[in-house]
Design a protein around this motif. Structure first.
Motif, PDB file in Angstrom:
ATOM      1  N   CYS A  46      49.054  33.653  40.404  1.00 48.93           N
ATOM      2  CA  CYS A  46      50.188  34.483  40.794  1.00 48.93           C
ATOM      3  C   CYS A  46      51.053  33.789  41.841  1.00 48.93           C
ATOM      4  O   CYS A  46      50.610  32.873  42.540  1.00 48.93           O
ATOM      5  CB  CYS A  46      49.721  35.838  41.326  1.00 48.93           C
ATOM      6  SG  CYS A  46      48.846  35.767  42.905  1.00 48.93           S
ATOM      7  N   GLU A  61      59.155  34.931  30.638  1.00 55.06           N
ATOM      8  CA  GLU A  61      57.792  35.440  30.449  1.00 55.06           C
ATOM      9  C   GLU A  61      57.641  36.822  31.087  1.00 55.06           C
ATOM     10  O   GLU A  61      58.180  37.106  32.157  1.00 55.06           O
ATOM     11  CB  GLU A  61      56.791  34.477  31.081  1.00 55.06           C
ATOM     12  CG  GLU A  61      55.337  34.856  30.899  1.00 55.06           C
ATOM     13  CD  GLU A  61      54.824  34.525  29.510  1.00 55.06           C
ATOM     14  OE1 GLU A  61      53.741  35.018  29.166  1.00 55.06           O
ATOM     15  OE2 GLU A  61      55.502  33.775  28.780  1.00 55.06           O
ATOM     16  N   GLN A 100      53.601  38.315  41.574  1.00 54.99           N
ATOM     17  CA  GLN A 100      53.985  38.230  40.168  1.00 54.99           C
ATOM     18  C   GLN A 100      52.859  37.540  39.399  1.00 54.99           C
ATOM     19  O   GLN A 100      52.534  36.384  39.665  1.00 54.99           O
ATOM     20  CB  GLN A 100      55.284  37.431  40.013  1.00 54.99           C
ATOM     21  CG  GLN A 100      56.377  37.799  41.004  1.00 54.99           C
ATOM     22  CD  GLN A 100      56.855  39.224  40.876  1.00 54.99           C
ATOM     23  OE1 GLN A 100      56.859  39.785  39.776  1.00 54.99           O
ATOM     24  NE2 GLN A 100      57.266  39.825  41.985  1.00 54.99           N
ATOM     25  N   HIS A 101      52.258  38.254  38.444  1.00 54.91           N
ATOM     26  CA  HIS A 101      51.145  37.736  37.649  1.00 54.91           C
ATOM     27  C   HIS A 101      51.581  37.568  36.198  1.00 54.91           C
ATOM     28  O   HIS A 101      51.918  38.568  35.546  1.00 54.91           O
ATOM     29  CB  HIS A 101      49.956  38.703  37.683  1.00 54.91           C
ATOM     30  CG  HIS A 101      49.344  38.885  39.034  1.00 54.91           C
ATOM     31  ND1 HIS A 101      48.189  38.236  39.413  1.00 54.91           N
ATOM     32  CD2 HIS A 101      49.721  39.649  40.087  1.00 54.91           C
ATOM     33  CE1 HIS A 101      47.877  38.603  40.650  1.00 54.91           C
ATOM     34  NE2 HIS A 101      48.783  39.455  41.078  1.00 54.91           N
ATOM     35  N   PRO A 102      51.606  36.342  35.653  1.00 57.60           N
ATOM     36  CA  PRO A 102      51.912  36.180  34.230  1.00 57.60           C
ATOM     37  C   PRO A 102      50.982  37.037  33.381  1.00 57.60           C
ATOM     38  O   PRO A 102      49.770  37.080  33.605  1.00 57.60           O
ATOM     39  CB  PRO A 102      51.671  34.686  33.987  1.00 57.60           C
ATOM     40  CG  PRO A 102      51.888  34.052  35.324  1.00 57.60           C
ATOM     41  CD  PRO A 102      51.361  35.047  36.322  1.00 57.60           C
ATOM     42  N   ALA A 103      51.548  37.729  32.412  1.00 55.47           N
ATOM     43  CA  ALA A 103      50.785  38.730  31.665  1.00 55.47           C
ATOM     44  C   ALA A 103      49.597  38.143  30.917  1.00 55.47           C
ATOM     45  O   ALA A 103      48.571  38.806  30.754  1.00 55.47           O
ATOM     46  CB  ALA A 103      51.712  39.457  30.686  1.00 55.47           C
ATOM     47  N   CYS A 160      59.283  31.125  36.540  1.00 50.47           N
ATOM     48  CA  CYS A 160      58.714  30.502  35.339  1.00 50.47           C
ATOM     49  C   CYS A 160      58.335  29.054  35.614  1.00 50.47           C
ATOM     50  O   CYS A 160      57.301  28.562  35.154  1.00 50.47           O
ATOM     51  CB  CYS A 160      59.709  30.576  34.181  1.00 50.47           C
ATOM     52  SG  CYS A 160      59.875  32.222  33.455  1.00 50.47           S
ATOM     53  N   LEU A 210      60.006  37.360  34.372  1.00 50.96           N
ATOM     54  CA  LEU A 210      60.108  36.306  35.377  1.00 50.96           C
ATOM     55  C   LEU A 210      61.441  35.574  35.257  1.00 50.96           C
ATOM     56  O   LEU A 210      61.894  35.265  34.150  1.00 50.96           O
ATOM     57  CB  LEU A 210      58.964  35.307  35.211  1.00 50.96           C
ATOM     58  CG  LEU A 210      57.548  35.847  35.446  1.00 50.96           C
ATOM     59  CD1 LEU A 210      56.520  34.768  35.130  1.00 50.96           C
ATOM     60  CD2 LEU A 210      57.377  36.333  36.878  1.00 50.96           C
ATOM     61  N   GLU A 237      54.122  42.895  38.176  1.00 45.99           N
ATOM     62  CA  GLU A 237      54.454  42.811  39.594  1.00 45.99           C
ATOM     63  C   GLU A 237      53.604  43.831  40.346  1.00 45.99           C
ATOM     64  O   GLU A 237      53.609  45.016  40.015  1.00 45.99           O
ATOM     65  CB  GLU A 237      55.932  43.104  39.821  1.00 45.99           C
ATOM     66  CG  GLU A 237      56.336  43.073  41.289  1.00 45.99           C
ATOM     67  CD  GLU A 237      57.819  43.311  41.487  1.00 45.99           C
ATOM     68  OE1 GLU A 237      58.580  42.322  41.450  1.00 45.99           O
ATOM     69  OE2 GLU A 237      58.210  44.484  41.654  1.00 45.99           O
ATOM     70  N   LEU A 248      55.208  29.051  38.103  1.00 47.77           N
ATOM     71  CA  LEU A 248      53.985  29.534  37.465  1.00 47.77           C
ATOM     72  C   LEU A 248      53.680  28.805  36.158  1.00 47.77           C
ATOM     73  O   LEU A 248      52.656  29.064  35.529  1.00 47.77           O
ATOM     74  CB  LEU A 248      54.098  31.039  37.205  1.00 47.77           C
ATOM     75  CG  LEU A 248      54.110  31.903  38.467  1.00 47.77           C
ATOM     76  CD1 LEU A 248      54.564  33.323  38.144  1.00 47.77           C
ATOM     77  CD2 LEU A 248      52.729  31.925  39.117  1.00 47.77           C
ATOM     78  N   THR A 294      55.188  28.884  33.099  1.00 47.39           N
ATOM     79  CA  THR A 294      55.169  29.770  31.939  1.00 47.39           C
ATOM     80  C   THR A 294      56.338  29.440  31.019  1.00 47.39           C
ATOM     81  O   THR A 294      57.230  28.657  31.361  1.00 47.39           O
ATOM     82  CB  THR A 294      55.291  31.244  32.366  1.00 47.39           C
ATOM     83  OG1 THR A 294      56.628  31.486  32.843  1.00 47.39           O
ATOM     84  CG2 THR A 294      54.286  31.597  33.454  1.00 47.39           C
ATOM     85  N   ALA A 300      55.620  39.593  33.126  1.00 45.04           N
ATOM     86  CA  ALA A 300      54.633  39.550  34.208  1.00 45.04           C
ATOM     87  C   ALA A 300      54.346  40.959  34.704  1.00 45.04           C
ATOM     88  O   ALA A 300      55.096  41.905  34.426  1.00 45.04           O
ATOM     89  CB  ALA A 300      55.146  38.691  35.365  1.00 45.04           C
TER      90      ALA A 300
END
Length: 238
Positions: A140, A202, A224-227, A193, A188, A206, A196, A198, A204
């Protein structure tokens, strides 16, 4: 001597035991009390190790039933948080990369996202976190907003990995007794992007966390976490 926390060493041993079949798929692990007595550890250490297995997607925990093996291979990052204490273990299980520190005055848009008054002043600390054991890619990106009256927290922030809330408690005695959390989807932008690593645009998750001590908001994090790298598990019990 290993620099890993004791709970992380125990978690590694349990992962190995699951993979080698000592604890087969569907079986129950020993209880916290049994593990603590057998290994001469505290229950909090055992609990943190089991929490790590939940994060890896290897087990599920249910009150009155126990800890059951649900997979023999770690999956995506799966934090399961049922207390402020478990949230604190996140810092020890991940590595933080410091990207920058600045003092900011919040405009209306950002203040609304953070849930704080517009025009208020904060220290903003930008970081990336990655899993110490498994993640080649960042977990994240986080913007940490720290009360402007707590400058001692940011001086050596690049030298420790524990949660900022934990450092606030040790420096100022302001122990976090409430964490308010909001989770929402977000696309994102180009900068995130890139950070992270990605694909463009992408999706994400939050996560906004507001950390309070004795009714006072002292710190807000916006992550922010990439899905495709994150699942959030929560168990509710009556």
């Amino acid at each position: 001597m290993s620099r890993q926390p004791i709970y992380a060493i125990l978690a590694d041993e349990l992962v190995r035991d699951i993979r080698t079949g000592l604890y087969p798929l569907g079986s129950l692990l020993p209880t916290e009390i049994e593990m603590a007595e057998d290994r001469g550890l505290s229950r909090s250490t055992v609990r943190a190790a089991l929490g790590r297995l939940v994060q890896l997607g290897l087990v599920t925990r249910q009150k009155g039933v126990g800890t059951r093996v649900t997979s023999i291979e770690p999956g995506s990052y799966n934090p399961s948080t049922t207390s402020i204490e478990e949230l604190a273990h996140f810092g020890a299980a991940t590595h933080r990369t410091l990207l920058g520190i600045e003092e900011v005055t919040l405009d209306m848009t950002l203040a609304k996202r953070l849930g704080v008054p517009a025009g208020s002043r904060w220290f903003r600390v930008r970081t990336l976190r990655s899993d110490i054991k498994t993640a080649a890619l960042p977990i994240c990106f986080t913007e940490n907003y720290i009360d402007i009256e707590l400058p001692g927290v940011i001086h050596d922030i690049g030298d420790y990995s524990e949660l900022i809330a934990t450092r606030i408690a040790s420096r100022y005695g302001s122990v976090v007794d409430e964490v308010r959390q909001v989770i929402r989807p977000r696309i994102l932008d180009e900068e995130l992007c890139s950070l992270l690593r990605t694909a463009p645009n992408e999706l994400a998750l939050e996560i906004r966390r507001q950390y309070c001590s004795a009714g006072r908001l002292i710190y807000v994090s916006l992550s922010q976490h990439p899905a495709d790298r994150f699942e959030y598990h929560m168990s509710l019990h009556r």
